[in-house]
Design a protein around this motif. Sequence first.
Motif, PDB file in Angstrom:
ATOM      1  N   THR A  25       0.755  -1.219  -0.004  1.00  0.00           N
ATOM      2  CA  THR A  25       0.135  -0.084   0.036  1.00  0.00           C
ATOM      3  C   THR A  25       0.989   1.189   0.080  1.00  0.00           C
ATOM      4  O   THR A  25       1.744   1.143   0.570  1.00  0.00           O
ATOM      5  N   LEU A  26       0.426   2.189  -0.724  1.00  0.00           N
ATOM      6  CA  LEU A  26       0.905   3.535  -0.785  1.00  0.00           C
ATOM      7  C   LEU A  26       0.195   4.689  -0.358  1.00  0.00           C
ATOM      8  O   LEU A  26      -1.213   4.644  -0.886  1.00  0.00           O
ATOM      9  N   LEU A  27       0.555   5.557   0.741  1.00  0.00           N
ATOM     10  CA  LEU A  27      -0.357   6.551   1.182  1.00  0.00           C
ATOM     11  C   LEU A  27       0.329   7.968   1.070  1.00  0.00           C
ATOM     12  O   LEU A  27       1.781   7.967   0.868  1.00  0.00           O
ATOM     13  N   SER A  28      -0.192   8.949   1.074  1.00  0.00           N
ATOM     14  CA  SER A  28       0.472  10.272   1.271  1.00  0.00           C
ATOM     15  C   SER A  28      -0.469  11.370   2.001  1.00  0.00           C
ATOM     16  O   SER A  28      -1.483  11.289   2.139  1.00  0.00           O
ATOM     17  N   ASN A  29       0.268  11.813   3.157  1.00  0.00           N
ATOM     18  CA  ASN A  29      -0.400  12.961   3.843  1.00  0.00           C
ATOM     19  C   ASN A  29      -0.581  14.013   3.259  1.00  0.00           C
ATOM     20  O   ASN A  29      -1.354  15.041   3.541  1.00  0.00           O
ATOM     21  N   ASP A  30       0.087  14.464   2.123  1.00  0.00           N
ATOM     22  CA  ASP A  30       0.088  15.581   1.409  1.00  0.00           C
ATOM     23  C   ASP A  30      -1.088  15.619   0.138  1.00  0.00           C
ATOM     24  O   ASP A  30      -1.326  16.894  -0.413  1.00  0.00           O
ATOM     25  N   ASN A  50       6.744  23.228  -6.600  1.00  0.00           N
ATOM     26  CA  ASN A  50       7.364  22.233  -6.953  1.00  0.00           C
ATOM     27  C   ASN A  50       7.960  21.349  -5.816  1.00  0.00           C
ATOM     28  O   ASN A  50       9.049  20.924  -5.851  1.00  0.00           O
ATOM     29  N   LYS A  51       7.208  21.195  -4.823  1.00  0.00           N
ATOM     30  CA  LYS A  51       7.532  20.430  -3.529  1.00  0.00           C
ATOM     31  C   LYS A  51       6.939  18.901  -3.784  1.00  0.00           C
ATOM     32  O   LYS A  51       5.669  18.632  -4.056  1.00  0.00           O
ATOM     33  N   SER A  52       7.756  17.758  -3.711  1.00  0.00           N
ATOM     34  CA  SER A  52       7.182  16.570  -4.026  1.00  0.00           C
ATOM     35  C   SER A  52       6.450  16.115  -2.500  1.00  0.00           C
ATOM     36  O   SER A  52       6.759  16.672  -1.469  1.00  0.00           O
ATOM     37  N   PRO A  53       5.482  15.338  -2.994  1.00  0.00           N
ATOM     38  CA  PRO A  53       4.462  15.023  -1.552  1.00  0.00           C
ATOM     39  C   PRO A  53       5.249  13.992  -0.836  1.00  0.00           C
ATOM     40  O   PRO A  53       6.217  13.114  -1.325  1.00  0.00           O
ATOM     41  N   GLN A  54       4.994  13.994   0.453  1.00  0.00           N
ATOM     42  CA  GLN A  54       5.220  12.902   1.310  1.00  0.00           C
ATOM     43  C   GLN A  54       4.650  11.679   1.012  1.00  0.00           C
ATOM     44  O   GLN A  54       3.484  11.696   0.603  1.00  0.00           O
ATOM     45  N   LEU A  55       5.350  10.683   0.932  1.00  0.00           N
ATOM     46  CA  LEU A  55       4.872   9.118   0.650  1.00  0.00           C
ATOM     47  C   LEU A  55       5.093   8.303   1.798  1.00  0.00           C
ATOM     48  O   LEU A  55       6.292   8.431   2.285  1.00  0.00           O
ATOM     49  N   LEU A  56       4.373   7.363   2.122  1.00  0.00           N
ATOM     50  CA  LEU A  56       4.298   6.188   3.253  1.00  0.00           C
ATOM     51  C   LEU A  56       4.026   5.046   2.402  1.00  0.00           C
ATOM     52  O   LEU A  56       2.898   4.960   1.967  1.00  0.00           O
ATOM     53  N   TRP A  57       4.715   4.083   2.423  1.00  0.00           N
ATOM     54  CA  TRP A  57       4.106   2.617   2.141  1.00  0.00           C
ATOM     55  C   TRP A  57       4.463   1.771   2.976  1.00  0.00           C
ATOM     56  O   TRP A  57       5.321   1.561   4.011  1.00  0.00           O
ATOM     57  N   ALA A  58       3.563   0.422   2.859  1.00  0.00           N
ATOM     58  CA  ALA A  58       3.386  -0.495   3.929  1.00  0.00           C
ATOM     59  C   ALA A  58       3.145  -2.009   3.214  1.00  0.00           C
ATOM     60  O   ALA A  58       2.776  -1.984   2.211  1.00  0.00           O
ATOM     61  N   ASN A  59       3.647  -2.891   4.107  1.00  0.00           N
ATOM     62  CA  ASN A  59       3.548  -4.416   3.258  1.00  0.00           C
ATOM     63  C   ASN A  59       4.227  -4.504   2.239  1.00  0.00           C
ATOM     64  O   ASN A  59       3.419  -5.493   1.345  1.00  0.00           O
ATOM     65  N   ALA A  60       5.386  -4.362   2.117  1.00  0.00           N
ATOM     66  CA  ALA A  60       6.278  -4.852   0.946  1.00  0.00           C
ATOM     67  C   ALA A  60       6.409  -6.318   0.979  1.00  0.00           C
ATOM     68  O   ALA A  60       6.416  -6.802   2.243  1.00  0.00           O
ATOM     69  N   PRO A  91      16.541   1.918   0.062  1.00  0.00           N
ATOM     70  CA  PRO A  91      16.719   1.091   0.848  1.00  0.00           C
ATOM     71  C   PRO A  91      15.764   0.115   1.427  1.00  0.00           C
ATOM     72  O   PRO A  91      14.609   0.896   1.632  1.00  0.00           O
ATOM     73  N   ALA A  92      15.563  -0.910   1.668  1.00  0.00           N
ATOM     74  CA  ALA A  92      14.722  -1.884   1.996  1.00  0.00           C
ATOM     75  C   ALA A  92      14.056  -1.363   3.310  1.00  0.00           C
ATOM     76  O   ALA A  92      12.811  -1.746   3.619  1.00  0.00           O
ATOM     77  N   ASN A  93      15.010  -1.108   4.123  1.00  0.00           N
ATOM     78  CA  ASN A  93      14.412  -0.662   5.478  1.00  0.00           C
ATOM     79  C   ASN A  93      13.800   0.782   5.517  1.00  0.00           C
ATOM     80  O   ASN A  93      13.611   1.354   6.571  1.00  0.00           O
ATOM     81  N   VAL A  94      13.647   1.253   4.414  1.00  0.00           N
ATOM     82  CA  VAL A  94      12.973   2.829   4.450  1.00  0.00           C
ATOM     83  C   VAL A  94      11.595   2.506   3.851  1.00  0.00           C
ATOM     84  O   VAL A  94      11.498   1.799   2.871  1.00  0.00           O
ATOM     85  N   ASN A  95      10.719   3.088   4.512  1.00  0.00           N
ATOM     86  CA  ASN A  95       9.207   3.228   4.082  1.00  0.00           C
ATOM     87  C   ASN A  95       8.603   4.376   3.813  1.00  0.00           C
ATOM     88  O   ASN A  95       7.266   4.593   3.796  1.00  0.00           O
TER      89      ASN A  95
END
Length: 184
Positions: A25-30, A50-60, A91-95
Amino acid sequence: MKKTSLILMLSLIFTTASFGQKTFTLLSNDLGGEATKTQEFNGFGCTGDNKSPQLLWANAPEGTKSFAITMYDPDAPTGSGFWHWVVFDIPANVNELVTNAGNVELNLAPKGVIQSITDYGIKGFGGPCPPKGHGFHQYIITVYALKTDKLGLDENINPAIVGFKLWNQTLAKASIVAYYKRNE
């Protein structure tokens, strides 16, 4: 991690536990359903931040060794769409990528992450900037779970080559879509 990120993550964990499914799953607060002037490109006639959105992903999926992110506009009047952001070797430890991580000068992306050339000809994030009068464009932001830790490419590579490498290395992907239209 922001309070809203924590709430989103806890909601996702609760939902996953309740239904027994663990989908990537991919989510964004922005971002909601539409991009804003915050994400809009600054150039090509656009005047956004031109600010990229915050992104958060889970359950890789199991076996994920790294991630990549792209932002693509299939509605661009180019005959081949338009690549707005190409990020890989995450890196795989970044979400999560924080707001404005796409600004390569600020060094907000995790160490070792590569942000290659967009169709604007710049490295890093290049926000939405559809032609005036062209209506809403869809901006597909995708996170890829990859079976390799490095794509073996550098920041000067074009989006098509990155896409080919992603196609060969993808275990799973998740996307969100934001729409944007320039005011007349």
